[in-house]
Design a protein around this motif. Structure first.
Motif, PDB file in Angstrom:
ATOM      1  N   LEU A 125      46.469  38.988  40.460  1.00 40.57           N
ATOM      2  CA  LEU A 125      45.016  39.407  40.957  1.00 40.57           C
ATOM      3  C   LEU A 125      44.258  40.439  40.206  1.00 40.57           C
ATOM      4  CD1 LEU A 125      44.911  42.549  42.292  1.00 40.57           C
ATOM      5  CD2 LEU A 125      46.713  41.525  43.967  1.00 40.57           C
ATOM      6  N   VAL A 126      42.864  40.259  40.283  1.00 38.11           N
ATOM      7  CA  VAL A 126      42.163  41.088  39.359  1.00 38.11           C
ATOM      8  C   VAL A 126      41.323  42.059  40.208  1.00 38.11           C
ATOM      9  CG1 VAL A 126      40.009  40.726  37.985  1.00 38.11           C
ATOM     10  CG2 VAL A 126      41.783  38.907  37.591  1.00 38.11           C
ATOM     11  N   VAL A 127      41.112  43.223  39.745  1.00 32.32           N
ATOM     12  CA  VAL A 127      40.583  44.347  40.201  1.00 32.32           C
ATOM     13  C   VAL A 127      39.121  44.683  39.290  1.00 32.32           C
ATOM     14  CG1 VAL A 127      40.633  46.768  40.991  1.00 32.32           C
ATOM     15  CG2 VAL A 127      42.499  45.200  41.352  1.00 32.32           C
ATOM     16  N   VAL A 128      38.108  45.004  40.247  1.00 35.46           N
ATOM     17  CA  VAL A 128      36.781  45.360  39.529  1.00 35.46           C
ATOM     18  C   VAL A 128      36.465  46.415  40.315  1.00 35.46           C
ATOM     19  CG1 VAL A 128      34.502  44.647  38.950  1.00 35.46           C
ATOM     20  CG2 VAL A 128      36.282  42.933  38.934  1.00 35.46           C
ATOM     21  N   PRO A 129      36.744  47.658  39.860  1.00 34.18           N
ATOM     22  CA  PRO A 129      36.571  48.742  40.576  1.00 34.18           C
ATOM     23  C   PRO A 129      35.428  49.481  40.316  1.00 34.18           C
ATOM     24  CG  PRO A 129      37.968  49.313  38.760  1.00 34.18           C
ATOM     25  CD  PRO A 129      37.577  47.720  38.557  1.00 34.18           C
ATOM     26  N   SER A 130      34.228  48.929  39.727  1.00 37.65           N
ATOM     27  CA  SER A 130      33.079  49.571  39.186  1.00 37.65           C
ATOM     28  C   SER A 130      32.229  50.551  40.082  1.00 37.65           C
ATOM     29  CB  SER A 130      32.025  48.258  38.502  1.00 37.65           C
ATOM     30  OG  SER A 130      32.527  47.650  37.695  1.00 37.65           O
ATOM     31  N   ARG A 131      31.908  51.634  39.650  1.00 37.84           N
ATOM     32  CA  ARG A 131      30.911  52.450  40.237  1.00 37.84           C
ATOM     33  C   ARG A 131      29.593  51.984  40.503  1.00 37.84           C
ATOM     34  NH1 ARG A 131      34.479  56.203  37.683  1.00 37.84           N
ATOM     35  NH2 ARG A 131      35.123  57.680  39.097  1.00 37.84           N
ATOM     36  N   GLY A 172      41.471  30.849  38.706  1.00 37.43           N
ATOM     37  CA  GLY A 172      42.216  30.720  40.288  1.00 37.43           C
ATOM     38  C   GLY A 172      42.813  31.993  40.660  1.00 37.43           C
ATOM     39  N   LYS A 173      42.289  33.141  40.400  1.00 35.55           N
ATOM     40  CA  LYS A 173      42.679  34.412  41.120  1.00 35.55           C
ATOM     41  C   LYS A 173      41.825  34.957  41.868  1.00 35.55           C
ATOM     42  CE  LYS A 173      46.075  33.707  38.501  1.00 35.55           C
ATOM     43  NZ  LYS A 173      47.434  33.400  38.779  1.00 35.55           N
ATOM     44  N   PRO A 174      42.318  35.798  42.908  1.00 35.59           N
ATOM     45  CA  PRO A 174      41.459  36.393  43.854  1.00 35.59           C
ATOM     46  C   PRO A 174      41.190  37.831  43.168  1.00 35.59           C
ATOM     47  CG  PRO A 174      43.674  36.648  44.732  1.00 35.59           C
ATOM     48  CD  PRO A 174      43.791  35.740  43.264  1.00 35.59           C
ATOM     49  N   VAL A 175      40.021  38.278  43.601  1.00 36.12           N
ATOM     50  CA  VAL A 175      39.280  39.539  43.109  1.00 36.12           C
ATOM     51  C   VAL A 175      39.218  40.369  44.288  1.00 36.12           C
ATOM     52  CG1 VAL A 175      37.549  40.712  41.850  1.00 36.12           C
ATOM     53  CG2 VAL A 175      38.294  38.254  41.243  1.00 36.12           C
ATOM     54  N   ILE A 176      39.638  41.730  43.810  1.00 37.83           N
ATOM     55  CA  ILE A 176      39.259  42.989  44.806  1.00 37.83           C
ATOM     56  C   ILE A 176      38.419  43.590  44.065  1.00 37.83           C
ATOM     57  CG2 ILE A 176      40.155  45.067  45.789  1.00 37.83           C
ATOM     58  CD1 ILE A 176      43.033  43.829  45.591  1.00 37.83           C
ATOM     59  N   ALA A 177      37.062  43.581  44.566  1.00 39.74           N
ATOM     60  CA  ALA A 177      35.858  44.302  43.803  1.00 39.74           C
ATOM     61  C   ALA A 177      35.175  45.340  44.709  1.00 39.74           C
ATOM     62  CB  ALA A 177      35.104  43.085  43.493  1.00 39.74           C
ATOM     63  N   SER A 178      34.413  46.289  43.951  1.00 41.41           N
ATOM     64  CA  SER A 178      33.861  47.139  44.721  1.00 41.41           C
ATOM     65  C   SER A 178      32.652  46.818  45.159  1.00 41.41           C
ATOM     66  CB  SER A 178      33.665  48.595  43.734  1.00 41.41           C
ATOM     67  OG  SER A 178      32.582  47.978  42.900  1.00 41.41           O
TER      68      SER A 178
END
Length: 390
Positions: free
Chosen positions: A276-282, A297-303
């Motif tokens: 998975l990919v994480v996008v933790p941007s403020r 084809g990857k799920p994203v956990i995003a802020s």
């Protein structure tokens, strides 16, 4: 013989092999627009030396800056230099990408040519995450300048609906939503050569605004449930040493790996290899990472502050409350422990990503050009008729 529409894009253009998100955006957009049959495209930017050359279908103009100072401190002079080069080309439409001198140059010629401004960022939102002289200057000078320019340019392009809602408070201009593009087909053709399969991967500039520290703090909580979690971070930036120190402080040396600058091909391989990919941007204006992860084809956990329009919470990924370390940690654990959920989200994300291929984004941009040109000439004609009546 078909008459081509002469387009000028005013903005930075990559003159070296290593460049980041803003320059990559201009590089890919200009490349695909230049391959549309009825377009003659010129890109005008600023640099240390005056240059003019042809690259594939592109006409590149580099205007030499008079003073070797940060762009923010020479806005007016640089804008007039850009204006002079634009007038030499005699375009049918001018499209500025970015703030500062590029948007101000657009302001200077808006009554002579049809104009479009793309806002890849929001200066007022971004400057508050820095403590440098440049960020202070951004808050004092560039933020009000940005609002003023936006209020005067009749056609604005933003990357997400949430950004449109924000910008619409500043202006009555027409606002178009055109997201970042991806090279979807090219990404599918990338062959895997990696022997590594990280749990989490992200490619970001290592700066406070990108929130990498938030991810590291969340990982320090995740290891209580998943002790062998692996996180690979690609990119460079001003917070690099600080982030590496944080990794040591949190005892994550065996869990986190910094890759530094990597090529597009390497980056695409890591997207395919990770879980998975994480996008933790403020704060972010829907970064390319969201689209590249989806195309892989990857799920994203995003802020929620990354304006993640492509991420449908619960369908193509998960959205967490920005700065909320506990929330991010819980969502990482949820996805890493549920392979079927990751597969479901990844497939849905990949299907959605097909809509954002650069060829489609370029075609949509050219449609906007034609609409803006027609509106501009209609307004001039109507104004001329009114003057005759008076």
């Amino acid at each position: 013989m078909m008459t081509k529409t002469k387009v000028v894009i005013v903005g930075g253009y990559p003159l070296s092999e290593i460049y980041g998100g803003y320059l990559r955006y201009i590089d890919r957009l200009s490349y695909y627009i230049s391959h549309i049959d009825d377009i003659e495209l010129h890109v005008i930017g600023l640099g240390k030396e005056k240059m003019q050359f042809k690259k594939d279908n592109l006409n590149i103009h580099v205007v030499k800056r008079i003073f070797n100072l940060p762009y923010a401190f020479t806005i007016t002079i640089d804008a007039w230099l850009l204006r002079r080069e634009i007038l030499k080309v005699e375009p049918d439409i001018v499209h500025a990408i970015g703030a500062e001198a590029y948007s101000l140059a657009l302001l200077l010629i808006r009554n002579k040519y049809p104009t479009v401004l793309t806002m890849p960022g929001i200066r007022g939102k971004e400057s508050r995450f820095g403590c440098t002289l440049y960020s202070i200057f951004g808050m004092i000078v560039l933020k009000p300048l940005e609002k003023y320019v936006v209020s005067k340019i009749p056609n604005i392009v933003v990357e997400a609906l949430s950004i449109k809602n924000l910008v619409s408070e500043w202006t009555k201009s027409k606002i178009y939503v055109v997201p970042v593009g991806i090279e979807f087909e090219k990404m599918q053709e990338i062959q895997m050569h990696l022997n590594e399969n990280p749990d989490i991967f992200l490619a970001h500039r290592l700066a406070k605004i990108k929130g990498i520290d938030i991810l590291l703090k969340a990982v320090s909580k995740v290891i209580n449930s998943i002790s062998n979690i692996s996180v690979y971070i690609a990119g460079t930036g001003p917070q690099e040493n600080e982030l590496k120190s944080l990794v040591k402080k949190l005892n994550l040396e065996s869990n986190v790996k910094f890759l530094g600058f990597i090529s597009d091909e390497e980056k695409y391989q890591y997207y395919k290899a990770c879980k998975l990919v994480v996008v933790p941007s403020r704060w972010d204006c829907q970064p390319t990472t969201l689209f590249e992860a989806a195309a892989s084809g990857k799920p994203v956990i995003a802020s929620d502050m990354s304006n993640p329009g492509i991420v449908e919470d619960g369908k193509t990924g998960l959205i967490f409350k920005s700065e909320n370390v506990e929330d991010l940690a819980d969502k990482i654990i949820t996805l890493l422990k549920d392979e079927k959920l990751r597969e479901y989200m990844g497939k849905a994300a990949k299907e959605k990503a097909k809509l954002y291929d650069w060829s489609k984004i370029a075609e949509r941009t050219v449609e906007i050009y034609k609409e803006v040109i027609a509106d501009f000439h209609d307004r001039k004609l109507n104004n001329k008729k009114r003057r005759k009546i008076l």
